[in-house]
Motif scaffolding. Structure first.
Motif, PDB file in Angstrom:
ATOM      1  N   VAL A   1      12.906 -13.245   2.879  1.00 26.05           N
ATOM      2  CA  VAL A   1      12.389 -12.487   4.019  1.00 26.05           C
ATOM      3  C   VAL A   1      13.412 -11.410   4.373  1.00 26.05           C
ATOM      4  O   VAL A   1      14.608 -11.702   4.473  1.00 26.05           O
ATOM      5  N   PRO A   2      12.988 -10.173   4.539  1.00 20.26           N
ATOM      6  CA  PRO A   2      13.948  -9.115   4.866  1.00 20.26           C
ATOM      7  C   PRO A   2      14.373  -9.165   6.329  1.00 20.26           C
ATOM      8  O   PRO A   2      13.646  -9.657   7.185  1.00 20.26           O
ATOM      9  N   ASN A   3      15.561  -8.652   6.585  1.00 14.92           N
ATOM     10  CA  ASN A   3      16.008  -8.432   7.962  1.00 14.92           C
ATOM     11  C   ASN A   3      15.634  -7.033   8.426  1.00 14.92           C
ATOM     12  O   ASN A   3      15.386  -6.803   9.608  1.00 14.92           O
ATOM     13  N   VAL A   4      15.603  -6.107   7.479  1.00 13.06           N
ATOM     14  CA  VAL A   4      15.299  -4.696   7.768  1.00 13.06           C
ATOM     15  C   VAL A   4      14.384  -4.174   6.661  1.00 13.06           C
ATOM     16  O   VAL A   4      14.591  -4.476   5.483  1.00 13.06           O
ATOM     17  N   VAL A   5      13.373  -3.382   7.046  1.00 14.43           N
ATOM     18  CA  VAL A   5      12.444  -2.812   6.071  1.00 14.43           C
ATOM     19  C   VAL A   5      12.300  -1.318   6.319  1.00 14.43           C
ATOM     20  O   VAL A   5      12.035  -0.889   7.446  1.00 14.43           O
ATOM     21  N   LYS A   6      12.484  -0.538   5.263  1.00  9.55           N
ATOM     22  CA  LYS A   6      12.181   0.897   5.322  1.00  9.55           C
ATOM     23  C   LYS A   6      10.948   1.157   4.475  1.00  9.55           C
ATOM     24  O   LYS A   6      10.854   0.689   3.330  1.00  9.55           O
ATOM     25  N   ILE A   7       9.972   1.878   5.033  1.00 10.36           N
ATOM     26  CA  ILE A   7       8.732   2.174   4.302  1.00 10.36           C
ATOM     27  C   ILE A   7       8.521   3.683   4.223  1.00 10.36           C
ATOM     28  O   ILE A   7       8.460   4.371   5.251  1.00 10.36           O
ATOM     29  N   ASP A   8       8.415   4.191   3.009  1.00 17.66           N
ATOM     30  CA  ASP A   8       8.072   5.602   2.775  1.00 17.66           C
ATOM     31  C   ASP A   8       7.170   5.618   1.555  1.00 17.66           C
ATOM     32  O   ASP A   8       7.629   5.672   0.416  1.00 17.66           O
ATOM     33  N   THR A   9       5.857   5.541   1.794  1.00 13.36           N
ATOM     34  CA  THR A   9       4.914   5.309   0.700  1.00 13.36           C
ATOM     35  C   THR A   9       3.752   6.304   0.671  1.00 13.36           C
ATOM     36  O   THR A   9       2.672   5.994   0.160  1.00 13.36           O
ATOM     37  N   GLU A  10       3.963   7.491   1.233  1.00 13.99           N
ATOM     38  CA  GLU A  10       2.992   8.580   1.103  1.00 13.99           C
ATOM     39  C   GLU A  10       1.560   8.166   1.443  1.00 13.99           C
ATOM     40  O   GLU A  10       0.640   8.303   0.641  1.00 13.99           O
ATOM     41  N   GLY A  11       1.372   7.653   2.648  1.00 14.22           N
ATOM     42  CA  GLY A  11       0.026   7.331   3.109  1.00 14.22           C
ATOM     43  C   GLY A  11      -0.382   5.884   2.920  1.00 14.22           C
ATOM     44  O   GLY A  11      -1.502   5.512   3.297  1.00 14.22           O
ATOM     45  N   TYR A  12       0.494   5.041   2.353  1.00 19.08           N
ATOM     46  CA  TYR A  12       0.189   3.624   2.175  1.00 19.08           C
ATOM     47  C   TYR A  12       1.003   2.762   3.137  1.00 19.08           C
ATOM     48  O   TYR A  12       1.201   1.575   2.912  1.00 19.08           O
TER      49      TYR A  12
END
Length: 239
Positions: free
Chosen positions: A159-170
């Motif tokens: 399980v992550p402690n921190v999540v970065k999301i950059d998925t171009e519309g997803y």
């Protein structure tokens, strides 16, 4: 909900995009170093020993920064489905043992999807394609997509402690695929780049509101560092 996800604000944003003045208006409202504010807010919340998910690892820009924050006791899982970007990403982190590269896309289901490589130098505009999309087949690959919570359930990654999301519309798809551990107290921070234009093209104009709602219901406080980047911090963990 915030003004950034207000339906009227989204209509104004769409009109500005059509007129080609979105960037001009954004620069008036925010410093040209707006992404630095997002990075500072995200990196500032990472602790030594954390597990950070870099969803949309691209060529490793953030993965390397995350690795410097978690140190040798932590881990960074970089998800990148593009076979083109993967070559650069793996080379960028080959001497950083705490970075694990997963050559898959994260989303709301398990399967195989088509993925279009971006035409920009770093492939940062690469994106998952909808069924029936007729994009140039010479620039499209078939890639594996998985739910994040399924990967955790399988014991493949923690399980992550921190999540970065950059998925171009997803972005919403990725968040929905993490639903199984959204309320886990170990998960403290989300940093998401919201691609309003691509979401509109996908018929998901209300997706940003959906993301705010999901995060709020899971116990996060959502703030925006600018008009397209949000930071969600678990309530009670802002210090």
């Amino acid at each position: 909900m915030s003004w950034q996800t207000n339906r009227l604000a989204n209509m104004v944003r769409s009109c500005a995009r059509t007129l080609g003045i979105n960037r001009f208006l954004h620069d008036i409202m925010y410093s040209k170093q707006y992404e630095d504010l997002f990075a500072q807010a995200l990196l500032g919340g990472i602790k030594h020993g954390d597990c950070v998910w870099d969803v949309g690892g691209n060529v490793g820009y953030y993965s390397k920064k995350f690795a410097a924050c978690v140190l040798s006791t932590g881990s960074v899982v970089a998800f990148e489905p593009s076979p083109v970007n993967l070559v650069i990403l793996r080379d960028a982190v080959k001497d950083i043992p705490q970075v694990i590269v997963e050559p898959i896309a994260l989303g709301s289901f398990k399967g195989i999807i088509r993925f279009q490589q971006g035409v920009d130098v770093e492939g940062s505009t690469s994106k998952c394609l909808e069924a029936g999309d007729t994009s140039d087949p010479n620039n499209v690959f078939k890639v594996q997509i998985m739910r994040g919570d399924e990967l955790v359930r399988m014991g493949k990654i923690p399980v992550p402690n921190v999540v970065k999301i950059d998925t171009e519309g997803y972005e919403l798809d990725v968040l929905q695929g993490c639903e199984g551990f959204l309320k886990n107290p170990a998960l403290r921070i989300f940093g998401i780049e919201v691609h309003f234009g691509v979401l509109n093209e996908r018929g998901q104009a209300d997706a940003p509101r959906g993301m705010e709602s999901m995060l709020s219901n899971a116990g996060f406080k959502v703030t925006w560092t600018d008009a397209s980047h949000l930071i969600a911090t678990r309530l009670g963990d802002q210090d």
